[in-house]
Design an enzyme around this catalytic site. Structure first.
Site, PDB file in Angstrom:
ATOM      1  NE  ARG A  34      29.061  15.505 -11.607  1.00  0.00           N
ATOM      2  CZ  ARG A  34      29.018  16.324 -12.660  1.00  0.00           C
ATOM      3  NH1 ARG A  34      30.031  17.143 -12.911  1.00  0.00           N
ATOM      4  NH2 ARG A  34      27.982  16.319 -13.462  1.00  0.00           N
ATOM      5  CG  LEU A  90      -1.752  -1.256   1.456  1.00  0.00           C
ATOM      6  CD1 LEU A  90      -2.770  -1.010   2.555  1.00  0.00           C
ATOM      7  CD2 LEU A  90      -2.437  -1.714   0.167  1.00  0.00           C
ATOM      8  N   GLY A 107       3.868   0.500   2.365  1.00  0.00           N
ATOM      9  CA  GLY A 107       5.039   1.016   1.642  1.00  0.00           C
ATOM     10  C   GLY A 107       5.965   1.843   2.497  1.00  0.00           C
ATOM     11  NE  ARG A 151       0.582  10.681   9.786  1.00  0.00           N
ATOM     12  CZ  ARG A 151       0.470   9.452  10.286  1.00  0.00           C
ATOM     13  NH1 ARG A 151       0.827   9.210  11.541  1.00  0.00           N
ATOM     14  NH2 ARG A 151       0.018   8.459   9.545  1.00  0.00           N
ATOM     15  N   GLY A 200      -1.715   1.306  15.584  1.00  0.00           N
ATOM     16  CA  GLY A 200      -2.942   0.623  15.989  1.00  0.00           C
ATOM     17  C   GLY A 200      -2.636  -0.346  17.133  1.00  0.00           C
ATOM     18  CB  ALA A 224      52.816  24.305 -16.809  1.00  0.00           C
ATOM     19  CE  LYS A 252       3.900   7.369   4.475  1.00  0.00           C
ATOM     20  NZ  LYS A 252       3.189   7.276   5.748  1.00  0.00           N
ATOM     21  NE  ARG A 271      54.575  28.088 -21.506  1.00  0.00           N
ATOM     22  CZ  ARG A 271      55.175  27.138 -20.785  1.00  0.00           C
ATOM     23  NH1 ARG A 271      54.474  26.332 -20.011  1.00  0.00           N
ATOM     24  NH2 ARG A 271      56.476  26.985 -20.843  1.00  0.00           N
ATOM     25  CD  GLN A 292      -6.760   3.720  -1.903  1.00  0.00           C
ATOM     26  OE1 GLN A 292      -5.557   3.925  -1.714  1.00  0.00           O
ATOM     27  NE2 GLN A 292      -7.603   3.545  -0.924  1.00  0.00           N
TER      28      GLN A 292
HETATM   29  C1  UD1 Z   1      -1.280   1.960   9.772  1.00  0.00           C
HETATM   30  C2  UD1 Z   1      -2.248   1.016  10.498  1.00  0.00           C
HETATM   31  C3  UD1 Z   1      -1.830   0.918  11.961  1.00  0.00           C
HETATM   32  C4  UD1 Z   1      -0.401   0.417  12.052  1.00  0.00           C
HETATM   33  C5  UD1 Z   1       0.571   1.288  11.221  1.00  0.00           C
HETATM   34  C6  UD1 Z   1       1.902   0.588  11.100  1.00  0.00           C
HETATM   35  C7  UD1 Z   1      -4.428   1.210   9.375  1.00  0.00           C
HETATM   36  C8  UD1 Z   1      -5.789   1.803   9.436  1.00  0.00           C
HETATM   37  N1  UD1 Z   1      -3.590   1.537  10.390  1.00  0.00           N
HETATM   38  O1  UD1 Z   1      -1.418   3.246  10.344  1.00  0.00           O
HETATM   39  O2  UD1 Z   1      -2.698   0.001  12.638  1.00  0.00           O
HETATM   40  O3  UD1 Z   1       0.002   0.407  13.402  1.00  0.00           O
HETATM   41  O4  UD1 Z   1       0.063   1.476   9.891  1.00  0.00           O
HETATM   42  O5  UD1 Z   1       2.860   1.365  10.444  1.00  0.00           O
HETATM   43  O6  UD1 Z   1      -4.163   0.444   8.468  1.00  0.00           O
HETATM   44  N2  UD1 Z   1      -2.390   3.928   2.163  1.00  0.00           N
HETATM   45  C9  UD1 Z   1      -3.010   3.680   0.950  1.00  0.00           C
HETATM   46  N3  UD1 Z   1      -4.269   4.136   0.740  1.00  0.00           N
HETATM   47  C10 UD1 Z   1      -4.969   4.808   1.679  1.00  0.00           C
HETATM   48  C11 UD1 Z   1      -4.338   5.056   2.934  1.00  0.00           C
HETATM   49  C12 UD1 Z   1      -3.055   4.595   3.157  1.00  0.00           C
HETATM   50  O7  UD1 Z   1      -2.422   3.088   0.055  1.00  0.00           O
HETATM   51  O8  UD1 Z   1      -6.121   5.172   1.403  1.00  0.00           O
HETATM   52  C13 UD1 Z   1      -1.020   3.461   2.388  1.00  0.00           C
HETATM   53  C14 UD1 Z   1      -0.059   4.579   2.749  1.00  0.00           C
HETATM   54  O9  UD1 Z   1       0.556   5.104   1.578  1.00  0.00           O
HETATM   55  C15 UD1 Z   1       0.969   3.877   3.650  1.00  0.00           C
HETATM   56  C16 UD1 Z   1       0.178   2.716   4.240  1.00  0.00           C
HETATM   57  O10 UD1 Z   1      -0.996   2.580   3.470  1.00  0.00           O
HETATM   58  O11 UD1 Z   1       2.062   3.368   2.907  1.00  0.00           O
HETATM   59  C17 UD1 Z   1      -0.199   2.981   5.685  1.00  0.00           C
HETATM   60  O12 UD1 Z   1      -0.899   4.213   5.767  1.00  0.00           O
HETATM   61  P1  UD1 Z   1      -0.589   5.262   6.916  1.00  0.00           P
HETATM   62  O13 UD1 Z   1      -1.452   6.431   6.705  1.00  0.00           O
HETATM   63  O14 UD1 Z   1       0.865   5.450   7.070  1.00  0.00           O
HETATM   64  O15 UD1 Z   1      -1.170   4.432   8.170  1.00  0.00           O
HETATM   65  P2  UD1 Z   1      -0.753   4.603   9.686  1.00  0.00           P
HETATM   66  O16 UD1 Z   1      -1.514   5.742  10.263  1.00  0.00           O
HETATM   67  O17 UD1 Z   1       0.700   4.599   9.819  1.00  0.00           O
HETATM   68 MG    MG Z   2       2.268   4.692   8.439  1.00  0.00          MG
END
Ligand code: UD1
Ligand code: MG
Length: 451
Positions: free
Chosen positions: A323, A11, A109, A18, A147, A413, A25, A430, A74
């Site tokens: 580089r 995901l 992710g 944030r 969570g 040189a 991110k 030169r 999504q």
């Molecule tokens: C989430 C979990 C939490 C866990 C934590 C661990 C949920 C509701 N909460 O919270 O229980 O402790 O991760 O790190 O799952 N993303 C999507 N689509 C969305 C929303 C989020 O793809 O609609 C992806 C984000 O890009 C991210 C991941 O899901 O990579 C987690 O989302 P994030 O908002 O970081 O969740 P947390 O608040 O960290």
């Molecule tokens: Mg997170």
């Protein structure tokens, strides 16, 4: 065990609010590599039957980074549960019982530290216990926004309560969701379809599938893992913590492989930096992506290297910059304030002071004097300079590319070299020195009279 009966869903569609960033991110780098690429690297040895990355709209850069893994957009991102629903559109027909995929691993992710062995351990544990859902748990020093895992009296997993929805008692729970879920494929669609968004954030939380599974009498479990491996990156401060942790790991691995780091905490490595045995890295050196250093080479203080190959026994720095495309053969010396780009320096060549070598080929044992500049850019094109073996380029020479200096030639040189120099020739380009005896005293006398 045949592990390719699982699909991985990563995901990455969240806006990463944030981070307060214009870039997604998961594209923020840790040790020179985007966060999401770390996860794909972890998955590789486990060869999942399918990998689907869920991205948001306008995240083409993420899709390119994860290819050949497929991505699905999504839009709009409505929560982690909704993200898994989007991924399922790509897995339809492949999941058991119709298809051969028996379980789906959902990864976030923004969790780049996961190790392949840990993931294969989780897959094995789910099969062993026949749990419908297996969730990674951890006990971080500060459970903060993670969570909370609520356990039943028998130690199985009852539900996950998101921090935003947790009451004081639940917030006090130290065991939290580390973000990896292994889900039995034949239950997944039903569980995700049953999600709602009736919670503090108004999102479809993936974590709610545990509560739903329990209602259906399906067993759910948790396995506790080291918090370090499940660190989630949500803010710039956490990104910096993740970088520090990754650097500590990379430095330790380098030292275990026989590399001397005189002051390890001041050396910054990339995830793909390759250092051979007996390499010595002095304090304050930074490695960008794509660097390989051969045996017994020494990288001296305050050097910056990226996309470069350093041969065995070579010495780089102090204060050198390599580089992309810089290739130093064995025993080359590149010294202070020397920049090398897209150039090969043959074995034993030396450029010890204040030079720019770009788009060039420098033969073995050639000596490049202080202040030599390859003028490789005419404002439109990048042009090449070729210098043969055993040549001597005097200090403060400008080599105006395209130009070739033959093997064994000497360039005086201060020359501006605009035409090719034949092998073994002396080239002087030169203004001629003129000397007027006694004129200095005469000039001074005249100037004093004027005052
Ligand atoms: C989430 C979990 C939490 C866990 C934590 C661990 C949920 C509701 N909460 O919270 O229980 O402790 O991760 O790190 O799952 N993303 C999507 N689509 C969305 C929303 C989020 O793809 O609609 C992806 C984000 O890009 C991210 C991941 O899901 O990579 C987690 O989302 P994030 O908002 O970081 O969740 P947390 O608040 O960290
Ligand atoms: Mg997170």
């Amino acid at each position: 065990m045949n592990q390719s009966r699982f699909a991985a869903v990563i995901l990455a569609a969240g806006s990463g609010t944030r981070m307060k960033s214009a870039i997604p991110k998961v594209m923020h780098s840790i040790a020179g590599r985007p966060m999401i690429a770390h996860l794909l690297e972890t998955l590789q040895p486990l060869s999942p039957a399918a990998t689907v990355v869920v991205i948001g709209p306008q995240m083409d850069a993420v899709a390119q980074t994860v290819a050949p893994a497929q991505s699905v957009v999504q839009d709009p991102p409505l929560g982690t549960g909704d993200a898994v629903r989007a991924a399922l559109t790509r897995l339809e027909g492949h999941l058991a019982p119709e298809g051969c995929i028996e379980e789906v691993v959902v990864l976030y992710g923004d969790t780049p530290f996961l190790a392949a062995e840990t993931l294969s351990g989780l897959l094995a544990e789910r099969r062993r216990t026949s749990a419908a859902i297996l969730v990674s748990g951890m006990r971080p020093a500060d459970p903060g926004a993670y969570g909370r895992l609520v356990l039943a009296p028998d130690g199985t997993l009852e539900c996950i309560v998101e921090a935003a929805d947790a009451g004081p008692e639940e917030r006090a729970i130290g065991l939290v969701n580390g973000g990896i879920m292994v889900i039995a494929a034949h239950h997944l669609c039903g569980l995700v379809d049953a999600l709602d968004s009736d919670n503090a954030k108004g999102e479809f939380y993936l974590t709610d599938i545990v509560r739903i599974a329990r209602r259906m009498q399906l067993p759910c479990r948790t396995v506790e893992l080291p918090a370090e491996e499940l660190l989630g990156v949500n803010t710039r401060a956490e990104l910096a913590e993740a970088e520090a942790l990754m650097q500590r790991r990379l430095r330790r691995a380098a030292m275990e492989a026989g590399v001397t780091l005189i002051a390890p905490e001041t050396v910054f490595l990339s995830a793909d930096t390759k250092l051979s045995r007996d390499v010595v890295i002095e304090p304050n050196v930074a490695f960008g992506p794509g660097v390989t250093v051969g045996e017994s080479a020494r990288i001296r203080s305050f050097s910056h290297l990226e996309g470069a190959v350093v041969g065995a026994g070579a010495i780089v720095g102090p204060f050198a910059r390599l580089r992309p495309g810089a290739v130093l053969d064995a025993d080359v010396h590149v010294g202070n304030f020397v920049e090398v780009k897209a150039s090969r320096l043959g074995a034993g060549a030396k450029a010890n002071h204040l030079s720019y070598i770009g788009d060039s080929e420098v033969g073995a044992r050639t000596y490049i004097g202080a202040g030599t500049i390859t003028c490789n850019y005419d404002g439109v094109n990048k042009l090449r300079t070729i210098i043969g073996e055993g040549a001597f380029i005097g200090s403060n020479t400008a080599l105006v590319a395209p130009v070739t200096v033959g093997a064994g030639a000497i360039v005086a040189a201060g020359s501006v070299v605009t035409r090719d120099v034949a092998p073994d020739a002396l080239s002087i380009g030169r203004a001629q020195q003129v000397e007027k005896p006694g004129r200095a005293a005469a000039i001074r006398a005249r100037l004093r009279r004027k005052n």
